[in-house]
Design a protein around this motif. Structure first.
Motif, mmCIF file in Angstrom:
data_model
loop_
_atom_site.group_PDB
_atom_site.id
_atom_site.type_symbol
_atom_site.label_atom_id
_atom_site.label_comp_id
_atom_site.label_asym_id
_atom_site.label_seq_id
_atom_site.Cartn_x
_atom_site.Cartn_y
_atom_site.Cartn_z
ATOM 1 N N GLU A 1 0.078 20.201 -1.640
ATOM 2 C CA GLU A 1 0.488 19.789 -0.143
ATOM 3 C C GLU A 1 2.079 19.223 0.264
ATOM 4 O OE1 GLU A 1 -1.301 16.568 2.893
ATOM 5 O OE2 GLU A 1 -2.861 17.181 1.274
ATOM 6 N N ASN B 1 1.004 -1.220 0.052
ATOM 7 C CA ASN B 1 0.237 -0.206 -0.036
ATOM 8 C C ASN B 1 0.809 1.317 0.205
ATOM 9 O OD1 ASN B 1 1.186 -0.458 2.495
ATOM 10 N ND2 ASN B 1 -0.716 0.031 4.029
ATOM 11 N N TRP B 2 2.251 1.219 -0.029
ATOM 12 C CA TRP B 2 3.195 2.280 -0.038
ATOM 13 C C TRP B 2 3.284 2.639 -0.865
ATOM 14 C CZ3 TRP B 2 7.251 3.014 -3.435
ATOM 15 C CH2 TRP B 2 7.403 1.664 -3.914
ATOM 16 N N PRO C 1 0.260 3.107 -3.466
ATOM 17 C CA PRO C 1 -0.843 4.454 -3.408
ATOM 18 C C PRO C 1 -0.344 5.514 -3.128
ATOM 19 C CG PRO C 1 -1.764 2.040 -3.015
ATOM 20 C CD PRO C 1 -0.422 2.042 -3.402
ATOM 21 N N GLU C 2 0.088 5.781 -1.569
ATOM 22 C CA GLU C 2 0.201 6.305 -0.342
ATOM 23 C C GLU C 2 1.171 7.284 -0.758
ATOM 24 O OE1 GLU C 2 -1.518 6.065 1.834
ATOM 25 O OE2 GLU C 2 -3.345 5.118 2.187
ATOM 26 N N ARG D 1 9.367 9.603 -4.764
ATOM 27 C CA ARG D 1 8.087 9.861 -4.447
ATOM 28 C C ARG D 1 8.058 9.789 -2.687
ATOM 29 N NH1 ARG D 1 2.727 12.435 -4.016
ATOM 30 N NH2 ARG D 1 2.542 14.681 -5.937
ATOM 31 N N HIS D 2 7.603 8.949 -2.380
ATOM 32 C CA HIS D 2 7.514 7.815 -1.409
ATOM 33 C C HIS D 2 8.982 8.675 -0.019
ATOM 34 C CE1 HIS D 2 8.868 4.824 1.784
ATOM 35 N NE2 HIS D 2 7.090 4.825 2.428
ATOM 36 N N LEU E 1 1.412 7.878 -4.150
ATOM 37 C CA LEU E 1 0.840 9.359 -5.042
ATOM 38 C C LEU E 1 0.082 9.970 -4.427
ATOM 39 C CD1 LEU E 1 1.572 6.460 -7.547
ATOM 40 C CD2 LEU E 1 2.470 8.373 -7.681
ATOM 41 N N LYS E 2 -0.761 9.973 -3.256
ATOM 42 C CA LYS E 2 -2.248 10.359 -2.782
ATOM 43 C C LYS E 2 -1.787 12.085 -2.958
ATOM 44 C CE LYS E 2 -4.914 6.748 -0.963
ATOM 45 N NZ LYS E 2 -5.745 5.880 0.378
ATOM 46 N N MET E 3 -0.818 12.139 -2.319
ATOM 47 C CA MET E 3 -0.646 13.824 -1.701
ATOM 48 C C MET E 3 -0.526 14.377 -2.676
ATOM 49 S SD MET E 3 2.477 15.589 1.228
ATOM 50 C CE MET E 3 2.412 14.225 2.678
ATOM 51 N N PRO E 4 -1.564 15.568 -2.704
ATOM 52 C CA PRO E 4 -1.269 16.067 -3.816
ATOM 53 C C PRO E 4 0.002 17.620 -3.902
ATOM 54 C CG PRO E 4 -2.748 17.441 -2.173
ATOM 55 C CD PRO E 4 -2.530 15.959 -1.900
#
Length: 763
Positions: A86, A74-75, A77-78, A605-606, A80-83
């Motif tokens: 932000e 799940n790391w 999609p997590e 990104r992570h 890629l979630k932050m816009p």
């Protein structure tokens, strides 16, 4: 030469390695004992104080929630979630702009790959050019039939490659222009919306001339009160604080040992800790640990106070540089962007970097020394680049063992074992080159420090520029030249000199197989290894087991690291270069580059969200360098294609390629004039004046002098700590200034403003 089987073996090895790294990371990251290694940024922000598990002893180290193992991926999609807005607030604009380099690669190469595989690959594959050259002793494999080398000389099919070159150029320029425009706008918005920071009001002044009548402090104060009377506010002298730094470091070590002994005593109040004063604490007289370290800390504290007082009151430790602050951003911008005196080598001004970005060791270097140092580094860099051709030749000998077999047949039984040969040609060249490049960034960074740059960001940009040039000359050109020599060694030895250019033109596209192996090692397995953070993980647990004594030690044992612009960006630029060069020559390389850009974007990104802690914020100031290097790669691809078509006797299509470099250079000049000023200068009226006006309206009673007073003090001077003399000076500065500038220099007696260091009895 690597065959399809060799590429398959290399791909299998690197895919398995990358998958193993990602799987290990997914498991390690959810273990409470590793929480500080994989989420250090949240600890630094104070948003994470304990690991995810609570309960018994075992749950403090191992995650006993088996449901989390089902969601171990799940790391992705997590991440890629932050816009993006932000993410800018969370990590800074530098990190966001750096991530957009990977997006830029995806935007450029995905459409190019689609076009290449639907047009150029079928055109290359359906020819028999290489089959007709078997009698010429030219070495090739089936994968080379996908390249331009498989088209016979003078074929009309070269028009397809010409049209593709135009399409690639226009598409790349379009994406580059749009990205440059967007990032320039992001930078201006970031600067406009950014909170008040000391560097917005401060200018770094270097090469302050010596004067027999006045000290550095008196000279700076007088110069700016005379020449910037309406905007000058205050200044911060730069001290040589080497001894102070050593004392502070020693006190820190003693304080940690004191805390450890106190904690040890608190666990067992009946026994006071004792230490031995002999070698390594193993021999000698026994003394009370708490009393000894308490006395040591107190003594060092007194020494530090005395050293600070000496630095503040003395003049011998002051270097010919200063941070000069102004009452407004407008005043600072005027000073930073103008020449101060008739002599362009004195009173050199530039925007001051962030206080955390300053590299204090280079502030004292005089102007002449800078020129000499850069000349020395230039010569050293030349020899470093030249002698690195030796390991490059060794790497290419591994990648082209067929050519060596033909020239030296006695080695054939040794290297003809099928699996061994596949590993040697498909995997070892890439890993060998990666190892040779391992220590290069550290060497280049030390060279940049020796050159005299005064901020960490400028040091990294300079080191990145040299690293990119090094890779362009050695990794790209060196690999092509030496690889072609080894690959066609037997052909060179048995043909006339007139046929050598033709052989080179045929063999250069075949070098795509070597770069494919390098991309898989560095870009696939390397990126997956980056997210695993194996080295920080091992170091953290070693420190935690043997060196950590207090909770503060545990915090310092965690190394979040940074993006590493000086190493990461040149590596990305190498992929841009390879992609643009081989897009029309050997498109089979493009899918491997796309996998790199996609995987790297998710991984980094992570890391930006959870791990990296940037040491500075330059608001994306490095983007012009990124743009320039991509344009350079585009021009190199055009020139190389022009040369290859000339060796293939495509006389009708080759002249049309002459237009492309001229168009690309014109495009670069346009972008430089249109967008680069946003990264170099600060718009006085539209940005500085507006922000100053809004600030005066919102905060009419703002004490800017107090805000700036210790901002650029040496890091070892604690913020907010000041001597009585400094407090008196601050009070004197706030008083109304007299009408006359009193100075020790008689020639300046009639200037219109005062100098705080002047004395009436000096006249």
């Amino acid at each position: 030469m690597a065959t399809i089987n060799d590429i398959g073996v290399a791909a299998a090895i690197n895919i398995v390695t990358a998958f193993a790294f990602l799987l290990a990371f997914a498991i390690f990251r959810i273990q409470p004992v590793n929480d500080r290694v994989y989420f250090p940024k949240w600890y630094l922000k104070g948003l994470r104080s304990s690991s995810i598990q609570t309960g018994g002893f075992g749950s403090k180290f191992i995650n006993l929630d088996f449901r989390s193992y089902i969601r171990f991926l799940n790391w992705m999609p997590e991440a890629l979630k932050m816009p993006e807005p932000e993410l800018v607030d969370h990590a800074g604009l530098d990190s966001v702009v750096y991530l957009r380099i990977y997006l830029l690669g995806l935007k450029i190469f995905f459409p190019i790959a689609c076009v290449a595989f639907t047009t150029m690959v079928p055109v290359n594959w359906t020819n028999k050019g290489l089959d007709r050259l078997r009698h010429s002793n030219i070495s090739f494999s089936d994968i080379d039939k996908l390249s331009l080398s498989n088209i016979p000389n003078g074929s009309p099919r070269f028009w397809m490659h010409l049209c593709a070159a135009y399409a690639i150029t226009f598409w790349t320029c379009f994406i580059l222009k749009r990205e440059y425009q967007n990032i320039a706008l992001m930078r201006l918005q970031f600067l406009a919306n950014d909170q008040r920071r000391p560097n917005q009001f401060t200018v770094l002044v270097r090469n302050i001339p010596t004067d027999p009548h006045e000290s550095i402090c008196e000279l700076v104060e007088h110069f700016f009160k005379v020449n910037h009377p309406d905007h000058y506010l205050t200044f911060q002298a730069v001290h040589d604080a080497t001894k102070l730094s050593e004392l502070v470091l020693t006190r820190k070590q003693m304080q940690n040992l004191l805390d450890y002994n106190i904690n040890k005593h608190m666990r067992n109040l009946n026994n006071r800790p004792v230490i031995k004063m002999g070698f390594l604490g193993c021999f000698g007289e026994e003394v009370d640990g708490i009393k000894y370290y308490t006395s040591a800390v107190e003594g060092l504290t007194r020494e530090i106070s005395e050293e600070k007082q000496r630095l503040r009151t003395g003049t011998k430790s002051i270097v010919p540089a200063a941070f000069v602050s102004f009452k407004s951003r407008w005043g600072a911008a005027v000073c930073a962007q103008t020449q101060q005196t008739r002599n362009p080598t004195e009173w050199l001004t530039e925007w001051a970097a962030e206080p955390r970005d300053i590299y204090y060791d280079n502030l004292a270097l005089p102007y002449v020394d800078l020129k000499i140092r850069r000349l020395i580094v230039g010569v050293a860099y030349f020899f470093l680049t030249f002698f690195f051709m030796i390991p490059i030749a060794f790497v290419q000998s591994l990648a082209n063992i067929e050519g060596i077999e033909k020239a030296f047949p006695f080695l054939k039984p040794l290297i003809e074992v099928k699996l061994l040969k596949s590993i040697i040609q498909g995997f070892l060249p890439g890993i060998a080159l990666k190892i040779f490049l391992l220590f290069l960034p550290r060497i280049l960074m030390e060279m940049s420090k020796f050159e005299g740059f005064v901020s960490t960001s400028s040091l990294e940009r300079r080191a990145a520029s040299r690293f990119y040039m090094f890779q362009f000359i050695n990794v790209f050109l060196g690999s092509i030249v030496t690889g072609t020599a080894f690959q066609q060694l037997n052909s060179f030895l048995n043909q006339s000199a007139n046929d050598i250019p033709k052989t080179i033109g045929v063999s250069i596209p075949m070098k795509a197989t070597f770069f494919i192996t390098y991309i898989m090692v560095d870009g696939w397995a390397g990126v997956a290894g980056e997210i695993l953070r194996l080295k920080p993980l091992i170091i953290y647990h070693l420190k935690n087991s043997f060196l950590v004594r207090t909770e503060k030690d545990r915090e310092e044992a965690t190394d979040p690291g940074t993006i590493g612009f000086n190493t990461g960006e040149p590596q990305i630029q190498l992929y841009f270069l390879l992609g643009l060069v081989y897009a029309t020559v050997s498109p089979i390389l493009l899918p491997f580059i796309l996998v790199f850009f996609g995987l790297a974007y998710v991984v980094y990104r992570h890391q930006v969200i959870n791990v990296y802690n940037q040491k500075y914020e330059s608001a994306g100031k490095f983007w012009p360098d990124v743009h320039r290097r991509v344009v350079t790669a585009l021009i190199v691809s055009q020139l190389l294609l022009m040369g290859l078509l000339s060796t293939k006797h495509a006389s009708k299509s080759t002249p049309l390629l002459l237009v492309l470099p001229l168009l690309t250079i014109g495009f670069h000049i346009h972008c430089k004039c249109r967008y680069q000023p946003a990264f170099v200068t600060y718009p006085l009226q539209q940005e500085a004046m507006i922000k100053d006006t809004l600030e005066r309206t919102r905060e009419p009673n703002l004490n800017l002098r107090a805000f700036l007073r210790d901002a650029y003090a040496h890091p070892e001077f604690r913020v907010g700590e000041s001597s009585d003399q400094e407090m008196d000076l601050e009070k004197a500065r706030s008083d109304k200034s007299p009408d006359l500038v009193a100075t020790k220099r008689g020639s300046w007696r009639n200037t219109s403003l005062p100098s705080k260091h002047s004395y009436t009895n000096s006249f």
